[in-house]
Design a protein around this motif. Structure first.
Motif: not given
Length: 555
Positions: A123-128
């Protein structure tokens, strides 16, 4: 400390060290909450394609690039980006990434992690990307809602290791370690990565930190990090040796390729990480062990081959002690050590959520205890700076003669009405503890007792006349009475506010007689010229703090 039985409120000693179990950088602390800020940049790096099957956990890298690569099946290719693609941001002098550019940077970094680790993301990964002040606000939130019992357990636990004295709150010491040095973390509860930047105006992205945290995201997708939960401080840190060793191994190779093959984003100045600052080195050395020994542990697994297969298999049977990571291949099974309640009616074992407040310090925790004073020129360290810092190279040596025979231990906090009524870190002085340790051989017990006697001496302990193996520290942050007992390969340490209270905490403690174990010699108040040199140590420590900057929070 964490009880060996599950309880909803995890006490400080375990919270602190477990926090590091899932962080990155040299990857650091576990962060259970996610920073949110209006000024942060965020993306959802979710591949548009369907998730690959969990059964295909290892995908061979493509020798020749296929005509129709896919995010699911092609190692080193994510959402249209290959691991060696060039991006417009590569030509800049800084590492500031606009929100519109972040997707491409993250996808390429995911592809690079895949290329090294030989696994594809599911899956994708959220990045902040957030500023350090924003992160510190969230970091402070992690240390709220702690009960008095939790705080007492943490203060007594760290005092037992001579890391946090009675004038200092262990919570604050722990907070300072995390708040200033974390460069990023992955939170498996939210499947999100947070990168911390020191530049408040234009936050910069450190690609090595991003790569490290992406490894944790990959681990979580493939091996479920939240399922890797230890029952003690030592088992948590042992598991972290695998998790962080894997991520650090990939990060090291990522860094090498950034020097030789790839264009990579590197922040100006401090590299996006906090400085050394006012660090409690005992706590820090406890935290750092997975990053020091984990890569060698993973190297050992990779030698079992082929490729990453043995590393992948280890997630089904991770190391349960720091000793297993310090001595890879030793197949050490920890001994079962228990501390039954043998206290008087005025004393009792501290309970939190109905469970006894007990924990296992482990080999790494004991090394940290004996090495905590290596950077203090006003107190002699049991483990010398030369021995621990390996000549100022920035590498730490956790394989030490005084502790390498560790077989098991349990530390239990005892309380009474005075300790329950007191507040602040001073309450630890009214409490007590029993710390039972077991060793592989009788010779190992002698080495531990000699080292512990030296530790007592450096803190001003003096033998009590006509009491067997009993010592008193008259004043200061560790004031109280201490008793040592050896029974074969078992050594028990009892601490109480006074000599008279020792047998009330543990029946039979401090009997009449002569010393058989304790050999207290006055420690040097000033240690002129460490062999490594304080400047060299500071450089080594600064380098390590810079690495213990990322994280893969779990809990």
């Amino acid at each position: 400390m964490r009880s060996t039985s599950a309880r909803s409120s995890v006490a400080l000693l375990a919270v602190v060290l477990a926090a590091v179990l899932v962080t990155g950088g040299v990857a650091g602390p576990v962060v259970a909450t996610t920073p949110t800020a209006d000024s942060s940049s965020a993306i959802d790096a979710s591949p548009a394609t369907e998730s690959i099957a969990a059964s295909s956990a290892v995908t061979e890298p493509q020798a020749d690039r296929p005509a129709d690569p896919s995010t699911e099946d092609t190692v080193g290719y994510v959402e249209g980006y290959w691991y060696d693609d060039e991006l417009p941001v590569d030509d800049r002098s800084d590492a500031v990434v606009d929100e519109s550019e972040l997707d491409a940077v993250v996808y390429r970094s995911m592809a690079r992690v895949e290329r090294i680790r030989n696994l594809t993301f599911e899956d994708g990964v959220d990045v902040d990307v957030v500023t350090r002040s924003e992160y510190q606000e969230t970091n402070d939130d992690r240390f709220t809602n702690v009960t008095d019992a939790d705080r007492l357990e943490g203060n007594v636990g760290y005092e037992a290791l001579f890391m946090v004295d009675r004038d200092t709150d262990a919570m604050n010491s722990t907070k300072s370690v995390y708040g200033g040095s974390v460069a990023g973390y992955y939170d498996p509860e939210t499947d999100e990565i947070v990168i911390v930047s020191n530049n408040p105006e234009t936050p910069e992205l450190d690609e090595l930190t991003l790569g490290h945290e992406l490894v944790h995201a990959l681990q979580d997708q493939r091996f479920d990090l939240e399922s890797l939960e230890g029952t003690t401080q030592d088992s948590d840190t042992g598991i972290s040796g695998l998790v962080e060793g894997d991520a650090s191994h990939v990060e090291n190779e990522y860094e090498r390729r950034c020097r030789t093959d790839w264009d990579c984003l590197t922040p100006n100045g401090s590299g996006g990480q906090g400085g050394v600052g006012d660090v409690n080195w005992g706590i820090y050395f406890s935290i750092y062990q997975p990053y020091s020994d984990g890569p060698n542990y993973v190297d050992h697994l990779r030698e079992q081959g082929p490729g990453w297969s043995a590393v992948n298999a280890a997630y089904d049977d991770p190391p349960t002690t720091t000793s297993a990571v310090i001595h890879p291949g030793s197949d050490r099974e920890p001994a079962t050590v228990s501390v039954p309640d043998r206290s008087s009616e005025d004393w009792r074992q501290l309970r939190i959520d109905g469970e006894v407040a007990n924990d296992t310090v482990g080999e790494a925790g004991m090394v940290a205890m004996f090495a905590a004073d290596t950077v203090d020129r006003n107190r002699e360290s049991v483990i010398s700076a030369d021995d621990f810092f390996r000549g100022g190279t920035g590498e730490y040596d956790y394989d030490q003669p005084a502790t390498d025979g560790w077989a098991g231990d349990e530390l239990v906090v005892y309380t009474n009405d005075d300790a329950d009524a007191a507040s602040g870190p001073g309450a630890a002085g009214d409490a007590g503890y029993v710390w039972r340790t077991q060793w592989d051989t009788v010779d190992d017990t002698e080495q531990f007792v000699d080292a512990y006697s030296q530790l007592l001496a450096t803190h001003g302990a003096e033998s009590v006349e006509d009491r067997q193996d009993t010592a008193v520290i008259e004043d200061g942050g560790y004031a109280g009475a201490y008793y040592l007992e050896r029974d074969g390969r078992t050594v028990t340490i009892v601490r109480a506010p006074s000599v008279a209270e020792l047998p009330n905490v543990e029946a039979g403690a401090a009997p009449a007689g002569e010393n058989e174990l304790l050999a207290l010699e006055e420690g040097a108040e000033t240690v002129p010229g460490f062999g490594v040199g304080v400047a060299a140590i500071a450089l080594a420590l600064a380098a390590v703090v810079a690495r213990v900057a990322g994280g893969h929070g779990r809990n």
